[in-house]
Design an enzyme around this catalytic site. Structure first.
Site, PDB file in Angstrom:
ATOM      1  N   SER A 110     -30.237   7.878 -26.672  1.00  0.00           N
ATOM      2  CA  SER A 110     -28.913   7.272 -26.775  1.00  0.00           C
ATOM      3  C   SER A 110     -29.039   5.896 -27.430  1.00  0.00           C
ATOM      4  CB  SER A 110     -28.345   7.104 -25.367  1.00  0.00           C
ATOM      5  OG  SER A 110     -27.285   6.175 -25.367  1.00  0.00           O
ATOM      6  N   SER A 111     -27.959   5.444 -28.060  1.00  0.00           N
ATOM      7  CA  SER A 111     -28.007   4.129 -28.717  1.00  0.00           C
ATOM      8  C   SER A 111     -28.095   2.981 -27.715  1.00  0.00           C
ATOM      9  CB  SER A 111     -26.784   3.941 -29.613  1.00  0.00           C
ATOM     10  OG  SER A 111     -25.609   4.022 -28.850  1.00  0.00           O
ATOM     11  N   CYS A 112     -27.892   3.259 -26.420  1.00  0.00           N
ATOM     12  CA  CYS A 112     -27.979   2.168 -25.433  1.00  0.00           C
ATOM     13  C   CYS A 112     -29.428   1.765 -25.138  1.00  0.00           C
ATOM     14  CB  CYS A 112     -27.247   2.521 -24.148  1.00  0.00           C
ATOM     15  SG  CYS A 112     -28.023   3.828 -23.214  1.00  0.00           S
ATOM     16  N   TYR A 139     -29.992   4.035 -17.296  1.00  0.00           N
ATOM     17  CA  TYR A 139     -30.001   5.182 -18.212  1.00  0.00           C
ATOM     18  C   TYR A 139     -30.885   4.866 -19.423  1.00  0.00           C
ATOM     19  CZ  TYR A 139     -27.957   8.766 -21.321  1.00  0.00           C
ATOM     20  OH  TYR A 139     -27.763   9.829 -22.170  1.00  0.00           O
ATOM     21  N   LYS A 143     -34.241   6.786 -20.897  1.00  0.00           N
ATOM     22  CA  LYS A 143     -34.278   7.318 -22.266  1.00  0.00           C
ATOM     23  C   LYS A 143     -35.431   6.691 -23.066  1.00  0.00           C
ATOM     24  CE  LYS A 143     -31.152  10.423 -22.091  1.00  0.00           C
ATOM     25  NZ  LYS A 143     -31.569  11.826 -22.280  1.00  0.00           N
ATOM     26  N   HIS A 182     -16.659   8.964 -20.922  1.00  0.00           N
ATOM     27  CA  HIS A 182     -16.752   7.934 -21.951  1.00  0.00           C
ATOM     28  C   HIS A 182     -15.349   7.578 -22.446  1.00  0.00           C
ATOM     29  CE1 HIS A 182     -20.894   9.595 -22.131  1.00  0.00           C
ATOM     30  NE2 HIS A 182     -21.184   8.333 -22.258  1.00  0.00           N
TER      31      HIS A 182
END
Ligand code: GFB
Length: 311
Positions: A110-112, A139, A143, A182
């Protein structure tokens, strides 16, 4: 091409989720034999259960799309679940795949994973250069561990495992529950219900100033299949649209598509999260892939999906 899927037994882990479901749909034109397993048959957090199923099934390739996911509030409210579940799922599937000699594995992140204040657009090499956004660090850490597992098995065993970092995704099969979803599905549902009730206003969490990059899940699935076939290297690859919008701009787009003409009001008790996370698309463009679904079109078809299927 580095890897052919035709005729291969391919496990899509997480096929009931939005991303896994889109990968299954996309694989229909690849000549692969897709295998899936339900949550009631195999708990992906259980190492022995995962190992047993992988030994029995012997997939040649794995798309690791299984994860506990959610929006900003769910991430912030259930840190233990987001960290533990996602660590276990990634570790169990990667280790079991290695044990049975899976030829190729694609891990979805994920981009987070990137620092909260990373330079924009965010390049892949920004990973681990700064502190994470607190609402989703749990999270993100899981990841990042998944990326590192894929890299470690490549380094130690020569395993052909790759990682893909999609931006904020949306599309058919999304979660429309207002507490755990989201922003995109939440806004579509809120605007739709506000229109049906004849409300005067729709409520947006936070200031509306954060910027987000959105990608339709079918574009994401197409990128994953492209990378599975054409990419084999250590570093993860960003998958995004290359453009971002503010949450307020997105809300206005959603209201236009839904046909809600009332006011937009802000709930400032809710967090904004990361101010911006636009990812650099240079690497994936260089690998010969670009998205094809425009935000307005994807939004309209997702709204149609909601009307046809309900929440
Ligand atoms: O999509 P979202 O929940 O996740 O929120 P993140 C994006 C932005 O939309 C935030 C705002 O600034 C929210 O405050 N927002 C406005 C809303 N109205 C709403 C609403 O009704 N619902 C929601 N959910 N947001 C998640 C991470 O971050 O993104 C995950 O927590 C993951 O770890 C995922 O990375 C892709 O983009 O902030």
């Amino acid at each position: 091409m580095t890897y052919a899927l035709n005729g291969k037994r391919v496990w899509v882990a997480g096929h009931r989720g939005m991303v896994g479901g889109a990968i299954v749909r996309r694989l229909a034109s690849e000549g692969a034999v897709v295998v899936t397993v339900s949550r009631s048959e195999v708990d992906l957090k259980d190492p022995a259960a995962v190992r047993g199923w992988v030994e029995k099934t012997e997939p040649a390739a794995v798309f690791l799309a299984a994860a506990k996911v959610g929006g900003i509030l769910a991430n912030d409210s259930f840190p233990a679940d987001f960290l533990y579940d996602n660590l276990m799922i990634a570790a169990n599937i990667i280790e079991a795949s290695h044990r049975v000699g899976v030829e190729k594995l694609l891990f979805l992140g994920s981009s987070c994973i990137y620092p909260k204040f990373a330079e924009q657009p965010i390049r892949e090499d920004s990973l681990l250069t700064g502190s994470l956004e607190p609402t989703n660090e749990w999270y993100a850490i899981a990841k990042i561990a998944g990326i590192k597992l894929a890299q470690a098995y490549r380094k130690q065993y020569g395993a052909d495992y790759i990682s893909v970092m999609p931006t904020n995704l949306y599309g058919p099969g999304d979660n429309f529950d207002l507490n755990s979803s989201h922003v995109m599905p939440a806004l579509i549902r809120k605007a739709h219900e506000a229109k049906l009730r004849g409300d005067k206003a729709v409520t947006v969490w936070g200031t509306g100033t954060p910027r987000r990059e959105f990608l339709h899940v079918d574009d994401c699935a197409d990128a994953c299949v492209h990378l599975m076939k054409n990419y084999s290297d250590f570093e993860h690859v960003n998958v995004g649209s290359g453009d971002d919008v503010t949450i307020l701009e997105l809300t206005q787009m959603v209201c236009d598509v839904v046909g809600f003409k009332g006011e937009i009001v802000h709930d400032l008790t809710k967090p904004d999260g990361t101010p911006r996370k636009l990812m650099s698309a240079d690497k994936i463009r260089g690998l010969g892939w670009k998205p094809s679904i425009k935000l307005k079109d994807g939004l309209a078809s997702t709204y149609d999906w909601l009307k046809a299927h309900g929440v």
